[in-house]
Write a protein that holds these residues in place. Structure first.
Motif, PDB file in Angstrom:
ATOM      1  N   PHE A 217       0.667  -1.172   0.055  1.00 24.18           N
ATOM      2  CA  PHE A 217      -0.053  -0.007   0.109  1.00 24.18           C
ATOM      3  C   PHE A 217       0.792   1.120  -0.182  1.00 24.18           C
ATOM      4  O   PHE A 217       1.956   1.228   0.554  1.00 24.18           O
ATOM      5  N   ALA A 218       0.346   2.261  -0.682  1.00 24.31           N
ATOM      6  CA  ALA A 218       1.168   3.491  -0.649  1.00 24.31           C
ATOM      7  C   ALA A 218      -0.038   4.606   0.256  1.00 24.31           C
ATOM      8  O   ALA A 218      -1.080   4.367   0.320  1.00 24.31           O
ATOM      9  N   TRP A 219       0.836   5.480   0.664  1.00 23.97           N
ATOM     10  CA  TRP A 219       0.035   6.165   1.763  1.00 23.97           C
ATOM     11  C   TRP A 219       0.464   7.825   1.514  1.00 23.97           C
ATOM     12  O   TRP A 219       1.692   8.074   1.120  1.00 23.97           O
ATOM     13  N   GLN A 220      -0.080   8.723   1.801  1.00 21.38           N
ATOM     14  CA  GLN A 220       0.016  10.231   1.904  1.00 21.38           C
ATOM     15  C   GLN A 220      -0.447  10.713   2.971  1.00 21.38           C
ATOM     16  O   GLN A 220      -1.681  10.272   3.667  1.00 21.38           O
ATOM     17  N   ASN A 233       4.885  10.945   2.130  1.00 15.75           N
ATOM     18  CA  ASN A 233       4.335   9.910   1.649  1.00 15.75           C
ATOM     19  C   ASN A 233       5.186   8.658   1.849  1.00 15.75           C
ATOM     20  O   ASN A 233       6.370   8.974   2.595  1.00 15.75           O
ATOM     21  N   GLY A 234       4.541   7.548   1.468  1.00 16.25           N
ATOM     22  CA  GLY A 234       5.511   6.226   1.655  1.00 16.25           C
ATOM     23  C   GLY A 234       4.588   5.068   1.448  1.00 16.25           C
ATOM     24  O   GLY A 234       3.560   4.871   0.581  1.00 16.25           O
ATOM     25  N   LYS A 235       5.235   4.055   1.946  1.00 12.65           N
ATOM     26  CA  LYS A 235       4.466   2.719   1.650  1.00 12.65           C
ATOM     27  C   LYS A 235       4.651   1.619   2.761  1.00 12.65           C
ATOM     28  O   LYS A 235       5.360   1.920   3.806  1.00 12.65           O
ATOM     29  N   VAL A 236       3.751   0.966   2.954  1.00 11.24           N
ATOM     30  CA  VAL A 236       3.572  -0.125   3.873  1.00 11.24           C
ATOM     31  C   VAL A 236       3.077  -1.482   3.581  1.00 11.24           C
ATOM     32  O   VAL A 236       2.852  -1.697   2.224  1.00 11.24           O
ATOM     33  N   GLY A 237       3.169  -2.401   4.361  1.00 15.36           N
ATOM     34  CA  GLY A 237       2.766  -3.881   4.011  1.00 15.36           C
ATOM     35  C   GLY A 237       1.303  -3.896   4.063  1.00 15.36           C
ATOM     36  O   GLY A 237       0.865  -2.962   4.444  1.00 15.36           O
ATOM     37  N   PHE A 249       6.621  -6.101   9.720  1.00 14.64           N
ATOM     38  CA  PHE A 249       5.764  -5.299   9.065  1.00 14.64           C
ATOM     39  C   PHE A 249       6.691  -4.123   8.504  1.00 14.64           C
ATOM     40  O   PHE A 249       7.182  -3.404   9.072  1.00 14.64           O
ATOM     41  N   PRO A 250       6.680  -3.934   7.036  1.00 13.93           N
ATOM     42  CA  PRO A 250       7.541  -3.401   6.304  1.00 13.93           C
ATOM     43  C   PRO A 250       7.030  -1.845   6.394  1.00 13.93           C
ATOM     44  O   PRO A 250       5.809  -1.680   6.270  1.00 13.93           O
ATOM     45  N   VAL A 251       7.929  -0.771   6.523  1.00  7.41           N
ATOM     46  CA  VAL A 251       7.302   0.571   6.517  1.00  7.41           C
ATOM     47  C   VAL A 251       8.299   1.328   5.912  1.00  7.41           C
ATOM     48  O   VAL A 251       9.487   1.203   5.637  1.00  7.41           O
ATOM     49  N   GLN A 252       7.909   2.719   5.014  1.00  4.37           N
ATOM     50  CA  GLN A 252       8.723   3.473   4.409  1.00  4.37           C
ATOM     51  C   GLN A 252       8.366   4.913   4.385  1.00  4.37           C
ATOM     52  O   GLN A 252       7.131   4.884   4.217  1.00  4.37           O
ATOM     53  N   ALA A 253       8.997   5.900   4.455  1.00  7.16           N
ATOM     54  CA  ALA A 253       8.313   7.089   4.616  1.00  7.16           C
ATOM     55  C   ALA A 253       9.540   8.249   4.123  1.00  7.16           C
ATOM     56  O   ALA A 253      10.646   8.211   4.348  1.00  7.16           O
ATOM     57  N   LYS A 254       8.739   9.240   3.598  1.00  5.43           N
ATOM     58  CA  LYS A 254       9.414  10.340   3.201  1.00  5.43           C
ATOM     59  C   LYS A 254       8.704  11.612   3.759  1.00  5.43           C
ATOM     60  O   LYS A 254       7.418  11.827   3.264  1.00  5.43           O
ATOM     61  N   GLY A 258       8.168  21.337   8.877  1.00  4.67           N
ATOM     62  CA  GLY A 258       9.012  22.814   8.790  1.00  4.67           C
ATOM     63  C   GLY A 258       9.943  22.492   7.954  1.00  4.67           C
ATOM     64  O   GLY A 258       9.915  22.185   6.623  1.00  4.67           O
ATOM     65  N   SER A 259      11.217  22.889   8.381  1.00  6.02           N
ATOM     66  CA  SER A 259      12.499  22.854   7.437  1.00  6.02           C
ATOM     67  C   SER A 259      13.132  21.467   7.611  1.00  6.02           C
ATOM     68  O   SER A 259      14.164  21.074   6.912  1.00  6.02           O
ATOM     69  N   THR A 260      12.586  20.381   8.333  1.00  6.41           N
ATOM     70  CA  THR A 260      13.295  19.313   8.701  1.00  6.41           C
ATOM     71  C   THR A 260      12.741  18.183   7.735  1.00  6.41           C
ATOM     72  O   THR A 260      11.470  17.993   7.637  1.00  6.41           O
ATOM     73  N   GLN A 261      13.678  17.513   7.167  1.00  3.70           N
ATOM     74  CA  GLN A 261      13.254  16.312   6.156  1.00  3.70           C
ATOM     75  C   GLN A 261      13.618  14.929   6.914  1.00  3.70           C
ATOM     76  O   GLN A 261      14.629  14.725   7.514  1.00  3.70           O
ATOM     77  N   ILE A 262      12.628  14.006   6.833  1.00  2.00           N
ATOM     78  CA  ILE A 262      12.842  12.569   7.380  1.00  2.00           C
ATOM     79  C   ILE A 262      12.597  11.657   6.330  1.00  2.00           C
ATOM     80  O   ILE A 262      11.473  11.746   5.737  1.00  2.00           O
ATOM     81  N   GLY A 263      13.609  10.572   6.200  1.00  2.00           N
ATOM     82  CA  GLY A 263      13.398   9.459   5.373  1.00  2.00           C
ATOM     83  C   GLY A 263      13.699   8.302   6.052  1.00  2.00           C
ATOM     84  O   GLY A 263      14.727   8.182   7.007  1.00  2.00           O
ATOM     85  N   LEU A 264      12.963   7.470   6.082  1.00  2.00           N
ATOM     86  CA  LEU A 264      13.101   6.096   6.485  1.00  2.00           C
ATOM     87  C   LEU A 264      12.634   4.881   5.847  1.00  2.00           C
ATOM     88  O   LEU A 264      11.643   5.041   5.171  1.00  2.00           O
ATOM     89  N   ALA A 265      13.204   3.663   6.298  1.00  2.00           N
ATOM     90  CA  ALA A 265      12.728   2.583   5.529  1.00  2.00           C
ATOM     91  C   ALA A 265      13.153   1.384   6.426  1.00  2.00           C
ATOM     92  O   ALA A 265      14.401   1.532   6.735  1.00  2.00           O
ATOM     93  N   GLY A 266      12.182   0.402   6.507  1.00  2.00           N
ATOM     94  CA  GLY A 266      12.587  -0.749   7.368  1.00  2.00           C
ATOM     95  C   GLY A 266      11.670  -1.353   8.073  1.00  2.00           C
ATOM     96  O   GLY A 266      10.685  -1.550   7.076  1.00  2.00           O
TER      97      GLY A 266
END
Length: 689
Positions: A217-220, A233-237, A249-254, A258-266
């Motif tokens: 699945f994709a999410w926003q 946005n990102g993706k999950v199982g 359970f897989p997760v991925q996000a961007k 504010g001015s902070t950007q977070i990216g994760l996958a795992g």
């Protein structure tokens, strides 16, 4: 009758009963039970609940279960159009609505009063989570209307896997000043886990347990969090395995906040208990200090930063959730940063600990470790500096409230610290401890100009005003390396040695120095001085004094020695003298750090031939910002004569001898003769003839 025949008949009876049960369950009109179910659930949850659509039980095989479970048909409870209401204070009428719910039941556990749901499939879920500023929320159910002495139900609930499809989740949390909308939609085609996280991360996840499922699945998300705009946005199982903690359970996000950007996958392990995280985490933003409203972690103000590392978390630890950011690499401004950090959300305060290192750290990127805002942070927060135009010492208040929000125990080492191109610092090490508002840097140590400087700093931000203590020791700082562009110093073999110990109170640099008590000792051996040197070190008033004493040319200094007393913010030299090739010059008077005023006198004693520029004492008055210098009038010469009484400097001179390091085969220390001469008793007056 044989045992085999008895077992055969018994098995036949069980199969007949099972078949009869299946026929009964599938042929019964379950819609007749809807009024009873709606009423029972509404009373139990103290919320309006209703199944508006069809309610039925069907039998179906489930190949995805694998093993013997896949060979048998299982009862599947199907309900359509379900709605659960909100408490009266909430905004909308509905808390959760579902287009369709499928529950796959296990029959045998019913015999021991266990409702075992192997699989739940939720279709088009819509949920609106709401929390008021007073803490009330709509996801905590009020069971207060139940009879207090009612016996607990003998039935237990066991849920295996939850599946879902497209849905919408809204969050309105006024306590966190946050309002979010999350939309989830199925991907056209599942994406393999290894394609997102990489082959190595996928292998590591498999080695720790079962292989992670594909992204389905994709999410926003959009809205704001803690008052800052948020989008991502990102993706999950597709399946949450609640009972199997080893099923990740897989997760991925961007996400940008504010001015902070977070990216994760795992992966998320044990989702029922929010048990553990294992993610690759990338962070970037304008300043590390801006993470404080998001995380509650107290970090210094910095230039723009970016980091990339592995985040693991144990969320159900007895002492508080534990997060570890491992083997991360990054940049802060033009500096590199590496290390391992652990954050424990314990009581009474969370704690940050770990080790950090840098191969090359730009001095301009070092943020205030004790919480005072830098110009960049002030600009970001729209704050105009309150520094008075007539003051030199910084009056900006330390932000000690953040010191009391978190504890810390972090060691930092830097191989090379660049402070301009002319004076590199090396081998920086500091152990930073923050506990209950008390900040300690013990030690702060680095190599500079062929020597070493070590300091122990303590700041107690748990009291008002702040209390500060500092002990500083400098040894063997080579003068020709301290002033590499000063031609007269290039042939110098001399060095600088010093000790200082100060304590003060106040919530700014100006207040601390304006109340300081303590002292400092300083020795400079075999150097040189000129107007050019005064310009290098930024002592503008020194240009006039040096010009009056020695003219425009560099003058060799055999030794400069100072023993400075500091009482209630007033600096008073017990001994301040420098011995040149032409004269011995004594300095007396005061420098008041409370009001930034100067009242100094400089008394030269010519050696042999008198030099015109050394005929009269000099004075330095005015303020640190606007010092004024001139020649003292003749009536003031008597005051200078008292200063030159050698008996008054015997004890300070003896104390300074401890700073004279052994020569070790190097050139002799030129300060030894001067200090010994200052200790000698004054000559007896001659008898009259």
């Amino acid at each position: 009758m044989s045992v085999r025949r008895v077992l055969g008949r018994s098995l036949a009876v069980l199969l007949l009963l099972f078949a009869a049960l299946a026929i009964g369950l599938s042929s019964f009109d379950w819609n007749r039970l809807k009024p009873i179910l709606n009423d029972k659930v509404s009373v139990a949850l103290d919320r309006p609940f209703a199944i508006h659509g069809n309610l039925a039980v069907v039998w179906r095989r489930t190949p995805e279960l694998g093993g013997w479970h896949a060979l048998l048909p299982w009862p599947l409870l199907v309900a359509e159009d379900l709605r659960l209401g909100n408490p009266p204070w909430a905004k909308g009428q509905q808390f959760v609505s579902l287009k369709r719910v499928e529950l796959r039941l296990a029959l045998l556990p019913l015999l021991w009063r266990q409702l075992s749901i192997l699989h739940i499939q939720l279709s088009e879920p819509h949920a609106h989570f709401e929390r008021l500023a007073d803490g009330r929320n709509n996801w905590t159910f009020d069971r207060g209307k139940q009879t207090p002495d009612a016996e607990p139900s003998p039935w237990t609930l066991d849920i295996g896997v939850i599946g879902f499809d497209r849905g919408i989740i809204r969050v309105d949390d006024r306590g966190l000043q946050s309002e979010l909308e999350l939309r989830v939609d199925p991907l056209g085609k599942p994406i393999p886990f290894s394609q997102i996280v990489g082959a190595k991360a996928a292998e590591r996840a498999s080695a720790a347990g079962a292989a992670a499922q594909d992204y389905a699945f994709a999410w926003q998300v959009k809205g704001y969090y803690r008052g800052q705009a948020l989008s991502g946005n990102g993706k999950v199982g597709g399946l949450l395995a609640l009972q199997d903690a080893s099923q990740p359970f897989p997760v991925q996000a961007k996400v940008q906040i504010g001015s902070t950007q977070i990216g994760l996958a795992g992966i998320l392990r044990d989702p029922q208990n929010l048990g553990a995280l294992d993610l690759r985490l990338q962070l970037s933003g304008r300043s590390l200090a801006q993470l404080y409203p998001l995380t509650g972690v107290t970090l210094p103000d910095t230039p723009a930063f970016a980091t990339d590392g592995q985040l693991s978390a144990q969320l159900r630890e007895a002492g508080g959730a534990r997060f570890r950011y491992r083997q991360f690499n990054g940049t802060i401004g033009g500096s590199d940063i590496h290390g391992d950090l652990t954050y424990v959300a314990g009581q009474p305060r969370p704690k940050l600990s770990g080790t950090l290192s840098s191969n090359q750290l730009r001095f301009a990127d070092l943020a205030p470790l004790i919480g005072a805002d830098s110009p960049a942070e002030q600009q970001a927060r729209g704050v105009v500096s309150q520094q008075p135009a007539d003051k030199v010492l910084p009056v900006e208040q330390f932000r000690t409230e953040r010191w009391r929000a978190m504890d810390a125990d972090v060691s930092f080492s830097g191989k090379r610290i660049v402070h301009g191109e002319q004076l590199p610092l090396d081998d920086l090490f500091s152990h930073i401890v923050l506990a209950d508002g008390q900040l300690r840097l013990q030690p702060l140590r680095f190599a500079m100009a062929g020597g070493k400087l070590e300091a122990n700093l303590q700041f107690n931000g748990g009291v008002t005003p702040l209390q500060g203590k500092a002990q500083v020791q400098a040894r063997n700082l080579r003068l020709k390396q301290l002033f590499p562009t000063f031609e007269a110093m290039r042939t110098s073999l001399g060095a600088l040695h010093g000790d200082a110990e100060l304590s003060g109170t106040g919530n700014s640099v100006a207040a601390l120095l304006g109340s300081a008590n303590g002292g400092a000792k300083l020795l400079i051996n075999d150097g040189a001085i000129s107007r050019d040197l005064m310009e290098i070190v930024g002592l503008n008033v020194g240009n006039y004094v040096v010009g009056q004493l020695f003219g425009d040319k560099p003058v060799r200094i055999n030794c400069a020695a100072a023993d400075l007393g500091w009482h209630n913010g007033v600096l008073n030299p017990r001994l301040a003298v420098f011995d040149t090739e032409n004269a011995i010059v004594h300095i007396g008077g005061t420098a008041n750090f409370k009001n930034e005023k100067l009242d100094l006198s400089i008394h030269p004693q010519s050696k042999g031939v008198r030099i015109i520029s050394l005929r009269s004492p000099l004075y330095v008055r005015g303020t640190f910002k606007q010092p004024q210098a001139g020649v003292q009038a003749l009536p003031l010469l008597a005051r200078g004569a008292g200063l030159l009484a050698l008996g008054a400097v015997v004890a300070p001179a003896a104390g300074l001898l401890a700073l004279v390091a052994p020569s070790g085969g190097e050139a002799p220390n030129e300060c030894t003769p001067l200090l010994q001469r200052l200790q000698a008793p004054a000559p007896a007056p001659r008898a009259p003839r």
